[in-house]
Scaffold this motif. Sequence first.
Motif, PDB file in Angstrom:
ATOM      1  N   ASP A  53       0.873  -1.170   0.000  1.00  0.00           N
ATOM      2  CA  ASP A  53       0.000   0.000   0.000  1.00  0.00           C
ATOM      3  C   ASP A  53       0.913   1.223   0.000  1.00  0.00           C
ATOM      4  O   ASP A  53       1.473   1.593   1.029  1.00  0.00           O
ATOM      5  CB  ASP A  53      -0.879  -0.061   1.260  1.00  0.00           C
ATOM      6  CG  ASP A  53      -1.930   1.026   1.322  1.00  0.00           C
ATOM      7  OD1 ASP A  53      -1.910   1.935   0.468  1.00  0.00           O
ATOM      8  OD2 ASP A  53      -2.773   0.963   2.231  1.00  0.00           O
ATOM      9  N   ASP A  54       1.088   1.857  -1.181  1.00  0.00           N
ATOM     10  CA  ASP A  54       2.118   2.877  -1.372  1.00  0.00           C
ATOM     11  C   ASP A  54       1.528   4.257  -1.633  1.00  0.00           C
ATOM     12  O   ASP A  54       0.565   4.402  -2.400  1.00  0.00           O
ATOM     13  CB  ASP A  54       3.008   2.519  -2.570  1.00  0.00           C
ATOM     14  CG  ASP A  54       3.881   1.309  -2.316  1.00  0.00           C
ATOM     15  OD1 ASP A  54       4.013   0.894  -1.143  1.00  0.00           O
ATOM     16  OD2 ASP A  54       4.442   0.771  -3.289  1.00  0.00           O
ATOM     17  N   VAL A  55       2.146   5.275  -1.022  1.00  0.00           N
ATOM     18  CA  VAL A  55       1.863   6.674  -1.333  1.00  0.00           C
ATOM     19  C   VAL A  55       3.182   7.321  -1.729  1.00  0.00           C
ATOM     20  O   VAL A  55       4.150   7.302  -0.956  1.00  0.00           O
ATOM     21  CB  VAL A  55       1.239   7.418  -0.141  1.00  0.00           C
ATOM     22  CG1 VAL A  55       1.029   8.897  -0.485  1.00  0.00           C
ATOM     23  CG2 VAL A  55      -0.088   6.786   0.265  1.00  0.00           C
ATOM     24  N   VAL A  56       3.224   7.878  -2.958  1.00  0.00           N
ATOM     25  CA  VAL A  56       4.441   8.459  -3.507  1.00  0.00           C
ATOM     26  C   VAL A  56       4.212   9.946  -3.744  1.00  0.00           C
ATOM     27  O   VAL A  56       3.235  10.347  -4.387  1.00  0.00           O
ATOM     28  CB  VAL A  56       4.844   7.764  -4.827  1.00  0.00           C
ATOM     29  CG1 VAL A  56       6.028   8.462  -5.479  1.00  0.00           C
ATOM     30  CG2 VAL A  56       5.172   6.298  -4.575  1.00  0.00           C
ATOM     31  N   ASP A  57       5.130  10.774  -3.236  1.00  0.00           N
ATOM     32  CA  ASP A  57       5.024  12.217  -3.406  1.00  0.00           C
ATOM     33  C   ASP A  57       5.169  12.621  -4.871  1.00  0.00           C
ATOM     34  O   ASP A  57       5.813  11.930  -5.666  1.00  0.00           O
ATOM     35  CB  ASP A  57       6.103  12.934  -2.585  1.00  0.00           C
ATOM     36  CG  ASP A  57       5.811  12.926  -1.095  1.00  0.00           C
ATOM     37  OD1 ASP A  57       4.667  12.604  -0.709  1.00  0.00           O
ATOM     38  OD2 ASP A  57       6.736  13.240  -0.315  1.00  0.00           O
ATOM     39  N   ALA A  58       4.613  13.781  -5.206  1.00  0.00           N
ATOM     40  CA  ALA A  58       4.721  14.312  -6.560  1.00  0.00           C
ATOM     41  C   ALA A  58       6.183  14.590  -6.908  1.00  0.00           C
ATOM     42  O   ALA A  58       6.978  14.991  -6.057  1.00  0.00           O
ATOM     43  CB  ALA A  58       3.917  15.604  -6.685  1.00  0.00           C
TER      44      ALA A  58
END
Length: 255
Positions: A53-58
């Motif tokens: 479950d990944d959240v990657v910054d802009a």
Amino acid sequence: MSDIILPDGVDIRRAAERFTSDFGWLDSKHSFSFGQHYDHRNTHHGLLLVNNDDVVDAGTGFDTHPHRDMEIVTWVLEGSLVHQDSTGHNGVIYPGLAQRMSAGRGILHSEKNDSWRLGGEVHRDPVHFIQMWVVPDENNITPGYEQLEIEHELLSGGLVPVASGMSKHDGEAAIRIRNKYAALYAARLQPGQAVQLPEAPYLHLFVARGAVSLEGAGELATGDAARFTAIGGQRVIATEPAEILVWEMHATIAA
């Protein structure tokens, strides 16, 4: 949950129990052993090795890196992810788009959260996605890539076959994976809507967002998962707007 006796074959894993990797630009939560996180009691379920479950910054992302002998399915929840690989495939993955990469005998790829423009304005939003890995039937196959938009199908509220190698989904699943014993479903549910889980030797239910009630087990919230062994057919009812991912598996990885 403390007063609920779970049926045999149902194992609830709470969001807070997951392994976590925080690299500043990446916030990643792992359902199974991954990278520097290892627990010999938690390496896979059925054929599923990875549920990240990944959240990657802009403006950041995963630089070019290799994979081998793995079927990799990426499901975006929010934002967009730019894919490029050594076989010449490239594209933008966004919510409602099913994507599969077969690593086969070896592939290089990158995944980036590039900024995008709308009406002259630059948007720098994070991208949130689930990446899942299952083992293939056969090693050393030719690497491959497939994607298809299924936003319309998701409007039904039922379980939609996203990726499958099973013969029962021939011509039905959005994309094919190279394992004849595995299939992935997705469902977007409004409060009160329900789906019935398939019956299989191994199931993995992941609540990607929202909250649901699982028959016989109670409430599951965002990031919670249920692992089923030799049991299935339970109803899942949304208690708030929810998105779930379900793996049906008829084999497991040999110990």
